[in-house]
Design a protein around this motif. Structure first.
Motif, mmCIF file in Angstrom:
data_model
loop_
_atom_site.group_PDB
_atom_site.id
_atom_site.type_symbol
_atom_site.label_atom_id
_atom_site.label_comp_id
_atom_site.label_asym_id
_atom_site.label_seq_id
_atom_site.Cartn_x
_atom_site.Cartn_y
_atom_site.Cartn_z
ATOM 1 N N ALA A 43 41.469 38.520 41.803
ATOM 2 C CA ALA A 43 42.540 37.611 41.391
ATOM 3 C C ALA A 43 43.281 37.059 42.604
ATOM 4 C CB ALA A 43 43.511 38.328 40.456
ATOM 5 N N PHE A 44 42.539 36.755 43.656
ATOM 6 C CA PHE A 44 43.140 36.148 44.846
ATOM 7 C C PHE A 44 43.692 34.769 44.503
ATOM 8 C CE2 PHE A 44 42.302 33.228 48.473
ATOM 9 C CZ PHE A 44 43.342 33.665 49.277
ATOM 10 N N ALA A 45 44.932 34.518 44.901
ATOM 11 C CA ALA A 45 45.588 33.226 44.616
ATOM 12 C C ALA A 45 45.652 32.402 45.901
ATOM 13 C CB ALA A 45 46.982 33.447 44.049
ATOM 14 N N SER A 133 38.157 32.743 41.774
ATOM 15 C CA SER A 133 38.778 34.001 41.387
ATOM 16 C C SER A 133 39.265 33.861 39.952
ATOM 17 C CB SER A 133 39.943 34.340 42.324
ATOM 18 O OG SER A 133 41.049 33.482 42.076
ATOM 19 N N ILE A 134 39.737 34.964 39.394
ATOM 20 C CA ILE A 134 40.306 34.906 38.050
ATOM 21 C C ILE A 134 41.456 33.904 38.016
ATOM 22 C CG2 ILE A 134 41.504 36.249 36.273
ATOM 23 C CD1 ILE A 134 39.956 38.684 37.183
ATOM 24 N N PRO A 259 32.259 35.565 47.474
ATOM 25 C CA PRO A 259 33.568 34.970 47.164
ATOM 26 C C PRO A 259 33.751 34.600 45.692
ATOM 27 C CG PRO A 259 32.162 33.362 48.274
ATOM 28 C CD PRO A 259 31.429 34.659 48.299
ATOM 29 N N ASP A 260 32.671 34.600 44.913
ATOM 30 C CA ASP A 260 32.782 34.314 43.485
ATOM 31 C C ASP A 260 33.159 35.591 42.743
ATOM 32 O OD1 ASP A 260 31.996 32.363 41.118
ATOM 33 O OD2 ASP A 260 31.139 34.331 40.655
ATOM 34 N N TRP A 261 34.227 35.562 41.956
ATOM 35 C CA TRP A 261 34.759 36.788 41.364
ATOM 36 C C TRP A 261 33.817 37.427 40.355
ATOM 37 C CZ3 TRP A 261 36.099 38.191 36.365
ATOM 38 C CH2 TRP A 261 36.103 37.170 35.405
ATOM 39 N N ARG A 262 33.049 36.623 39.638
ATOM 40 C CA ARG A 262 32.137 37.206 38.650
ATOM 41 C C ARG A 262 30.993 37.954 39.334
ATOM 42 N NH1 ARG A 262 33.187 35.649 33.444
ATOM 43 N NH2 ARG A 262 34.555 33.842 33.156
#
Length: 353
Positions: A43-45, A133-134, A259-262
């Motif tokens: 969940a990096f913003a 990210s999410i 780098p892709d959260w999934r």
């Protein structure tokens, strides 16, 4: 009648058998680290700004750099350097109108660009970071940024529920069954998080993952401290928790590569599923078997432990199986924690902590 510690001292307190059990359990502890703190990467913003239709076309036509585009089209920071307006507000300007120039396009709309009306982001956001990210997928920024904290709060609620129930399950049904069941469910729930299509589904699955993942880690901790001798119990407990720190270090490298959260979520969950296969071969805790008066099974495991460690089984080992089923099996319950003054004191201290 010899105690379990007496038998372990004779057949090996931390021999080859215990090391083969200790290794997969340490891997479990290392894989628990991404479950616990992986939200930092999942969940990096990144830096973001409102998406304003027409800005990209105007920027391309005028040949602006990114800094020039931000200077002309994004509101400046608020009072005392507050970046909220810059990230969460947009000029209420139709950037598709043909009368906008390339040098100070807002000059003809207001005497002072800062006095132009600003409004919320109605068309989404632009994120200045590669990957996803999410946060970027579900737009959990600005007014919805609290939902990121809720993701971790649900995980922590799951940990709390696990503390209340996992110990009882491990005492009632055995360390091995508790370890195997929670590990499999933790892996499956982690995989489900990676494929959930919406925020609410991710939230609920993370709650489940929090319950079982902490339960898996706790069951592993109990298991490893019960199969080693008294002289090694403190050492293996420290090393088991040190493996968690190793998992933190490895997580940084994996997150950098994915780098892709999934994909990162899958990379965090699939090894747990593979590791659960190893736990089919992990024996039940002899101490738990003895507490349940299943002495014959405990003796078989201790005998196998002796042979694996290259030690002869002690002559008094068979004495453990002589009293099987003579007394009633222990049936632990939550009320046992408050049965004596000493237990009540320790229970209240631990609950407070």
């Amino acid at each position: 009648m010899p105690t379990t510690d007496d038998v372990l001292q004779q057949i090996g307190e931390f021999g080859c058998f215990q090391k083969l059990v200790f290794l997969p359990l340490c891997l479990l502890s290392a894989l628990f680290a991404p479950v616990y703190v992986g939200i930092v990467f999942l969940a990096f913003a990144p830096d973001h700004r409102c998406l304003s239709p027409g800005v990209a076309e105007l920027s391309q036509r005028c040949g602006w750099s990114l800094a020039e585009e931000l200077n002309w089209t994004v509101p400046g920071p608020g009072p005392v350097g507050d970046a909220f307006p810059r990230r969460c507000r947009r000029y209420e300007v139709d950037w598709n109108q043909s009368g906008l120039g390339c040098v100070d396009p807002l000059a003809g709309l207001a005497a002072n660009g800062s006095q132009l009306p600003v409004g919320p982001c109605q068309h989404g956001w632009v994120y200045d970071a590669p990957g996803s990210s999410i946060v970027t997928e579900f737009d959990l920024v600005c007014e919805d940024s609290w939902r990121v904290d809720l993701l971790q709060s649900c995980m922590n609620i799951g940990f709390f529920i696990s503390f209340l129930g996992t110990g009882y399950i491990a005492d009632r049904f055995g360390r091995k069954l508790c370890l195997l069941a929670t590990t499999v469910i933790s892996a499956v729930s982690g995989i489900l998080v990676a494929v959930m299509p919406d925020y609410t589904s991710v939230l609920l699955i993370r709650l489940l993952q929090g319950v079982v993942s902490k339960g898996s880690w706790t069951a592993g901790y109990t298991m490893i401290t019960e199969v080693v001798g008294l002289g090694y119990r403190r050492i293996v407990a420290i090393l088991y928790q040190a493996a968690f720190s190793v998992g933190l270090v490895l997580l940084c490298g994996v997150a950098y590569a994915l780098p892709d959260w999934r994909r990162l979520q899958l990379a965090m969950s699939l090894p747990i599923l593979l590791l659960s296969i190893c736990f089919w071969y992990v024996p039940e805790s002899p101490r738990w078997l003895l507490s349940q008066k299943r002495n014959t099974q405990a003796v078989k495991i201790l005998d196998r432990m002796a042979r694996k460690n290259g030690k002869p089984p002690p002559a008094d080992l068979k004495m453990l199986s002589l009293k099987e089923d003579v007394t009633e099996k222990l049936s632990p319950s939550f009320s046992d924690l408050f049965r004596s003054p000493q237990l009540r004191k320790h229970t209240f201290i631990l609950m407070y902590l």
